[in-house]
Design a protein around this motif. Structure first.
Motif, PDB file in Angstrom:
ATOM      1  N   PHE A  23      -7.709  -1.434   7.842  1.00  0.00           N
ATOM      2  CA  PHE A  23      -6.250  -0.747   7.653  1.00  0.00           C
ATOM      3  C   PHE A  23      -5.786  -1.152   6.665  1.00  0.00           C
ATOM      4  O   PHE A  23      -4.917  -0.572   5.739  1.00  0.00           O
ATOM      5  CB  PHE A  23      -5.624  -0.972   8.929  1.00  0.00           C
ATOM      6  CG  PHE A  23      -5.584  -0.221  10.078  1.00  0.00           C
ATOM      7  CD1 PHE A  23      -6.856   0.120  10.582  1.00  0.00           C
ATOM      8  CD2 PHE A  23      -4.583  -0.526  11.208  1.00  0.00           C
ATOM      9  CE1 PHE A  23      -6.855   1.061  11.389  1.00  0.00           C
ATOM     10  CE2 PHE A  23      -4.894   0.228  12.127  1.00  0.00           C
ATOM     11  CZ  PHE A  23      -5.965   0.882  12.437  1.00  0.00           C
ATOM     12  N   ARG A  24      -5.757  -2.788   6.170  1.00  0.00           N
ATOM     13  CA  ARG A  24      -5.048  -2.986   5.132  1.00  0.00           C
ATOM     14  C   ARG A  24      -5.808  -2.576   3.766  1.00  0.00           C
ATOM     15  O   ARG A  24      -5.170  -2.447   2.908  1.00  0.00           O
ATOM     16  CB  ARG A  24      -5.129  -4.919   5.110  1.00  0.00           C
ATOM     17  CG  ARG A  24      -4.110  -5.028   6.093  1.00  0.00           C
ATOM     18  CD  ARG A  24      -4.226  -6.686   6.130  1.00  0.00           C
ATOM     19  NE  ARG A  24      -5.170  -7.002   7.008  1.00  0.00           N
ATOM     20  CZ  ARG A  24      -5.655  -8.163   7.166  1.00  0.00           C
ATOM     21  NH1 ARG A  24      -5.272  -9.272   6.344  1.00  0.00           N
ATOM     22  NH2 ARG A  24      -6.605  -8.518   7.857  1.00  0.00           N
ATOM     23  N   ARG A  25      -7.248  -2.481   3.538  1.00  0.00           N
ATOM     24  CA  ARG A  25      -7.633  -1.909   2.653  1.00  0.00           C
ATOM     25  C   ARG A  25      -7.349  -0.548   2.461  1.00  0.00           C
ATOM     26  O   ARG A  25      -7.023   0.026   1.228  1.00  0.00           O
ATOM     27  CB  ARG A  25      -9.096  -1.956   2.705  1.00  0.00           C
ATOM     28  CG  ARG A  25      -9.974  -1.370   1.491  1.00  0.00           C
ATOM     29  CD  ARG A  25     -11.381  -1.008   1.798  1.00  0.00           C
ATOM     30  NE  ARG A  25     -11.263   0.092   2.804  1.00  0.00           N
ATOM     31  CZ  ARG A  25     -12.219   0.559   3.515  1.00  0.00           C
ATOM     32  NH1 ARG A  25     -13.248  -0.217   3.662  1.00  0.00           N
ATOM     33  NH2 ARG A  25     -12.100   1.580   4.294  1.00  0.00           N
ATOM     34  N   ASP A  26      -7.119   0.275   3.490  1.00  0.00           N
ATOM     35  CA  ASP A  26      -6.985   1.762   3.222  1.00  0.00           C
ATOM     36  C   ASP A  26      -5.270   1.925   2.823  1.00  0.00           C
ATOM     37  O   ASP A  26      -5.164   2.767   2.090  1.00  0.00           O
ATOM     38  CB  ASP A  26      -7.099   2.427   4.713  1.00  0.00           C
ATOM     39  CG  ASP A  26      -8.737   2.639   4.950  1.00  0.00           C
ATOM     40  OD1 ASP A  26      -9.265   2.482   4.157  1.00  0.00           O
ATOM     41  OD2 ASP A  26      -8.847   2.962   6.164  1.00  0.00           O
ATOM     42  N   SER A  27      -4.689   0.912   3.060  1.00  0.00           N
ATOM     43  CA  SER A  27      -3.194   1.131   2.646  1.00  0.00           C
ATOM     44  C   SER A  27      -3.102   0.967   1.121  1.00  0.00           C
ATOM     45  O   SER A  27      -2.246   1.812   0.411  1.00  0.00           O
ATOM     46  CB  SER A  27      -2.324   0.065   3.181  1.00  0.00           C
ATOM     47  OG  SER A  27      -2.512  -1.191   2.738  1.00  0.00           O
ATOM     48  N   PHE A  28      -3.929   0.305   0.469  1.00  0.00           N
ATOM     49  CA  PHE A  28      -4.129   0.331  -0.823  1.00  0.00           C
ATOM     50  C   PHE A  28      -4.596   1.422  -1.448  1.00  0.00           C
ATOM     51  O   PHE A  28      -4.181   2.035  -2.617  1.00  0.00           O
ATOM     52  CB  PHE A  28      -5.023  -1.108  -1.652  1.00  0.00           C
ATOM     53  CG  PHE A  28      -4.098  -2.237  -1.085  1.00  0.00           C
ATOM     54  CD1 PHE A  28      -3.038  -2.662  -1.974  1.00  0.00           C
ATOM     55  CD2 PHE A  28      -4.587  -3.137  -0.234  1.00  0.00           C
ATOM     56  CE1 PHE A  28      -2.462  -3.839  -1.778  1.00  0.00           C
ATOM     57  CE2 PHE A  28      -3.882  -4.246  -0.072  1.00  0.00           C
ATOM     58  CZ  PHE A  28      -2.960  -4.706  -0.748  1.00  0.00           C
ATOM     59  N   ALA A  29      -5.649   2.064  -0.893  1.00  0.00           N
ATOM     60  CA  ALA A  29      -6.414   3.379  -1.228  1.00  0.00           C
ATOM     61  C   ALA A  29      -5.011   4.436  -1.280  1.00  0.00           C
ATOM     62  O   ALA A  29      -5.235   5.241  -2.150  1.00  0.00           O
ATOM     63  CB  ALA A  29      -7.472   3.650  -0.507  1.00  0.00           C
ATOM     64  N   VAL A  30      -4.459   4.417  -0.305  1.00  0.00           N
ATOM     65  CA  VAL A  30      -3.674   5.603  -0.068  1.00  0.00           C
ATOM     66  C   VAL A  30      -2.490   5.379  -0.995  1.00  0.00           C
ATOM     67  O   VAL A  30      -1.916   6.409  -1.577  1.00  0.00           O
ATOM     68  CB  VAL A  30      -2.741   5.619   1.319  1.00  0.00           C
ATOM     69  CG1 VAL A  30      -1.625   6.430   1.448  1.00  0.00           C
ATOM     70  CG2 VAL A  30      -3.731   6.020   2.527  1.00  0.00           C
ATOM     71  N   ARG A  32      -2.593   4.845  -3.974  1.00  0.00           N
ATOM     72  CA  ARG A  32      -3.241   5.323  -5.327  1.00  0.00           C
ATOM     73  C   ARG A  32      -3.055   6.740  -5.379  1.00  0.00           C
ATOM     74  O   ARG A  32      -3.422   7.416  -6.419  1.00  0.00           O
ATOM     75  CB  ARG A  32      -4.626   4.950  -5.538  1.00  0.00           C
ATOM     76  CG  ARG A  32      -4.862   3.500  -5.586  1.00  0.00           C
ATOM     77  CD  ARG A  32      -4.668   2.838  -6.572  1.00  0.00           C
ATOM     78  NE  ARG A  32      -4.820   1.594  -7.065  1.00  0.00           N
ATOM     79  CZ  ARG A  32      -4.064   0.288  -6.863  1.00  0.00           C
ATOM     80  NH1 ARG A  32      -2.699   0.808  -6.708  1.00  0.00           N
ATOM     81  NH2 ARG A  32      -4.381  -0.927  -6.912  1.00  0.00           N
ATOM     82  N   LEU A  33      -2.840   7.452  -4.476  1.00  0.00           N
ATOM     83  CA  LEU A  33      -2.490   9.067  -4.538  1.00  0.00           C
ATOM     84  C   LEU A  33      -1.507   9.279  -5.315  1.00  0.00           C
ATOM     85  O   LEU A  33      -0.485   8.757  -5.460  1.00  0.00           O
ATOM     86  CB  LEU A  33      -2.472   9.576  -3.135  1.00  0.00           C
ATOM     87  CG  LEU A  33      -3.319   9.338  -1.902  1.00  0.00           C
ATOM     88  CD1 LEU A  33      -2.788   9.864  -0.791  1.00  0.00           C
ATOM     89  CD2 LEU A  33      -4.585  10.195  -2.375  1.00  0.00           C
ATOM     90  N   PRO A  34      -1.900  10.108  -6.274  1.00  0.00           N
ATOM     91  CA  PRO A  34      -0.877  10.664  -7.129  1.00  0.00           C
ATOM     92  C   PRO A  34       0.450  10.948  -6.862  1.00  0.00           C
ATOM     93  O   PRO A  34       1.652  10.713  -7.430  1.00  0.00           O
ATOM     94  CB  PRO A  34      -1.572  11.468  -8.130  1.00  0.00           C
ATOM     95  CG  PRO A  34      -3.056  11.591  -7.830  1.00  0.00           C
ATOM     96  CD  PRO A  34      -3.198  10.948  -6.432  1.00  0.00           C
ATOM     97  N   ILE A  35       0.694  11.786  -5.706  1.00  0.00           N
ATOM     98  CA  ILE A  35       1.859  12.242  -5.374  1.00  0.00           C
ATOM     99  C   ILE A  35       2.794  11.291  -4.707  1.00  0.00           C
ATOM    100  O   ILE A  35       4.145  11.280  -4.927  1.00  0.00           O
ATOM    101  CB  ILE A  35       1.594  13.231  -4.424  1.00  0.00           C
ATOM    102  CG1 ILE A  35       2.782  14.051  -3.878  1.00  0.00           C
ATOM    103  CG2 ILE A  35       1.287  12.843  -2.950  1.00  0.00           C
ATOM    104  CD1 ILE A  35       2.560  15.382  -3.302  1.00  0.00           C
TER     105      ILE A  35
END
Length: 133
Positions: A23-30, A32-35
């Motif tokens: 979950f914590r890793r995915d929050s960093f990936a999200v 990074r979304l340009p919008i």
């Protein structure tokens, strides 16, 4: 959100069961979304006061009872009540995004060993706070 006049404070209290690594890793990936990052500057910096103290102060200063909308765990609310129990009279209601009823939860055994999907993360994060509230 274009509302730089709204103060933002970060809580310094944590629950018993932090989000799993995935979950914590995915929050960093999200993030990074340009919008989500269309602006280069943050117009609303965090205030220096910890979130739980900010909540106490705002509730103490409230002219009438307020509704709290909590979209995570109830840890900060429970801590604020521990700091200043008298603020309970300033809380009209709490609208909380947490728990499950007649559906499975989202704490799965592949993310948190020993789980059976009956728990929901905002409740599982701090069951003591849930009991307190």
């Amino acid at each position: 959100m274009g509302r730089s006049e709204v103060p933002v404070a970060a809580s310094t209290v944590r629950g018993l069961n932090p989000f799993p690594v995935l979950f914590r890793r995915d929050s960093f990936a999200v993030d990074r979304l340009p919008i989500l990052n269309e602006k280069e500057t943050i117009d609303t910096p965090l205030i220096s006061e910890p979130g739980q103290n900010f909540m106490v102060r705002v509730l103490q200063d409230a002219a009438e009872p307020v509704t709290l909308m909590v979209t995570g765990s109830l840890t900060t609310v429970a801590q604020a009540l521990d700091i200043a129990p008298e603020i309970e009279s300033k809380i009209q209601e709490i609208v909380w995004m947490g728990g499950t009823l007649n559906v499975i939860g989202n704490v799965s055994k592949d993310m948190e060993p020993g789980q059976d999907m009956s728990a929901e993360w905002n409740a599982y994060w701090d069951p003591i706070a849930i009991d307190r509230i």
